[in-house]
Design a protein around this motif. Structure first.
Motif, PDB file in Angstrom:
ATOM      1  N   LYS A  17      99.870  -9.113  34.978  1.00  0.00           N
ATOM      2  CA  LYS A  17      99.115  -7.892  34.661  1.00  0.00           C
ATOM      3  C   LYS A  17      97.606  -8.108  34.717  1.00  0.00           C
ATOM      4  O   LYS A  17      96.842  -7.198  34.385  1.00  0.00           O
TER       5      LYS A  17
ATOM      6  N   HIS B  65     102.815  -5.239  25.347  1.00  0.00           N
ATOM      7  CA  HIS B  65     103.309  -4.967  26.693  1.00  0.00           C
ATOM      8  C   HIS B  65     104.280  -3.795  26.655  1.00  0.00           C
ATOM      9  O   HIS B  65     104.220  -2.871  27.466  1.00  0.00           O
TER      10      HIS B  65
ATOM     11  N   LYS C  66      90.716  -7.421  31.344  1.00  0.00           N
ATOM     12  CA  LYS C  66      91.635  -6.986  32.395  1.00  0.00           C
ATOM     13  C   LYS C  66      90.849  -7.041  33.698  1.00  0.00           C
ATOM     14  O   LYS C  66      89.960  -6.229  33.927  1.00  0.00           O
TER      15      LYS C  66
ATOM     16  N   GLU D 172     108.759  -3.957  36.390  1.00  0.00           N
ATOM     17  CA  GLU D 172     107.706  -3.647  37.342  1.00  0.00           C
ATOM     18  C   GLU D 172     108.250  -3.954  38.745  1.00  0.00           C
ATOM     19  O   GLU D 172     108.932  -4.942  38.952  1.00  0.00           O
TER      20      GLU D 172
END
Length: 409
Positions: A344, A398, A361, A197
């Motif tokens: 995340k 992931h 999330k 990322e």
């Protein structure tokens, strides 16, 4: 049987009943003209004993020869549900099962009644994350990429099977992503590191979608979280033991009491486990809180600053009585794994080694400090276990999400 289901409709004309225009399942034959009819249709024909439907006088109806019956049963037909081709002998049994709700992936036939975990996409249900991803990838290729499906020769079932192989390989062996076989119809994917990322997206003008070219630094390894329950942030009547790794509540009342950890996480990834206490009589609420200075004689996840898994198989966040269904029940046996990925903004759980999926999330999950917490009711307890390596199923999730991002789903 419906003659329109037959692969060879011309052959079906030989056996068609003149009354219902169907292929007889229980046929009888006029001995004079040797035409076939459904037994029930002949019984309902008012002049059956006087004249055959084909004008034969004084007809006699008998069972057709065994060879004719067998020829009918061997006729090939399409299933009304899935369009697979089977013989008439087996089509009814197949259709009875085919009508039942099943996994939405084209290459999976698991019945919905046998699902241990349900994953949804719109109105479709899937028995596993891999099945869901196979469906998404297949749909993406068929609907958005004319290069991958240029003609009627594109076989979505074969594509889904090949996709499944690649996802499973991608999940099990993330270190060889750059060497894994290319999914049919997709451009090459360059992967520099397994967990990355951010990604650099490079448009590919030769095809109708984007190719992902990933360049990044090596990821930081998961942090081995080391902490215990904090005696200074502990609800009424909760007793700590075993170096403050075991907590237990026993009282006459039925109010949740919360104990919070002595450490708050500010970044990175963290894993810990809650092992059940066999004396427990009431389900626990387990998760994290972004505050320590609140009423500890309530459940931490009753508030907006708490995110919790309730042992009834539900989630709790900012509500003390309602939450989404999630996972399975957990009370006085087994263990619950908790994985916090602040990179995340995700909180996930696993029960007895079975990954339950991402529970929350929320952008706030990337903003520390975040404190592990447990809420106990009446007679309940647990043991906190820290310092373990993160189980692979959390990391596989992931990886699977990254796989989807690579192919632009």
């Amino acid at each position: 049987w419906d003659i329109d289901q037959l692969v060879d409709k011309g052959a079906g004309d030989m056996f068609q009943c003149v009354f219902c225009q169907m292929i007889p399942k229980d046929p009888v034959m006029c001995q004079n003209c040797e035409k076939l009819f459904c037994r029930n249709c002949i019984k309902a024909y008012p002049k059956a004993n006087e004249v055959c439907p084909y004008r034969c006088p004084n007809p006699v109806y008998k069972d057709p020869p065994r060879l004719i019956k067998q020829t009918i049963l061997e006729q090939k037909a399409y299933c009304k549900e899935c369009r697979h081709i089977l013989t008439l002998e087996h089509i009814e049994a197949h259709e009875a099962i085919c009508k039942l709700p099943k996994c939405g992936s084209p290459d999976c036939q698991n019945l919905e009644s046998a699902f241990t975990q349900v994953y949804t996409e719109g109105k479709l249900k899937f028995c596993s994350l891999i099945c869901k991803y196979c469906y998404l990838i297949s749909q993406n290729v068929e609907t958005t990429n004319p290069v991958a499906s240029p003609s009627k020769d594109f076989n979505s079932l074969a594509f889904a099977k090949e996709t499944r192989k690649q996802i499973e390989k991608f999940m099990v062996e993330p270190e060889i992503h750059s060497k894994c076989k290319q999914i049919p119809g997709r451009p090459p994917i360059k992967v520099v590191s397994a967990i990355v990322e951010p990604a650099v997206i490079a448009p590919d003008k030769n095809v109708g979608y984007q190719k992902m070219v990933i360049e990044s630094e090596k990821p930081h390894p998961p942090i081995a979280s080391d902490f215990h329950w904090d005696s200074d942030t502990c609800g009424q009547n909760i007793v700590l033991s075993d170096d403050s790794h075991v907590c237990f509540l026993q009282e006459g009342g039925y109010c949740f009491r919360t104990v919070v950890a002595n450490v708050g996480f500010t970044s990175g990834t963290h894993y810990w486990e809650i092992h059940a206490d066999s004396r427990t009589e009431n389900e626990l609420k387990i998760g994290i809180a972004s505050k320590k200075n609140f009423n500890l004689n309530t459940a931490f996840c009753d508030y907006e600053y708490g995110w919790g898994y309730y042992g009834l198989g539900q989630l709790r966040h900012g509500n003390n009585s309602a939450g989404a269904k999630y996972g399975k029940t957990f009370k006085n046996s087994g263990f619950l794994g908790i994985y916090l990925d602040m990179n995340k903004s995700q909180l996930s759980f696993a029960l007895n080694g079975e990954y339950l999926g991402v529970a929350f999330k929320d952008p706030l999950l990337s903003q520390g400090p975040l404190y592990p917490a447990v809420s106990l009711l009446h007679k309940a307890g647990c043991k906190l276990v820290v310092g373990k390596a993160v189980p692979q199923y959390f990391l596989h999730q992931h990886t699977c999400e990254q796989f989807l991002s690579l192919i632009h789903i």
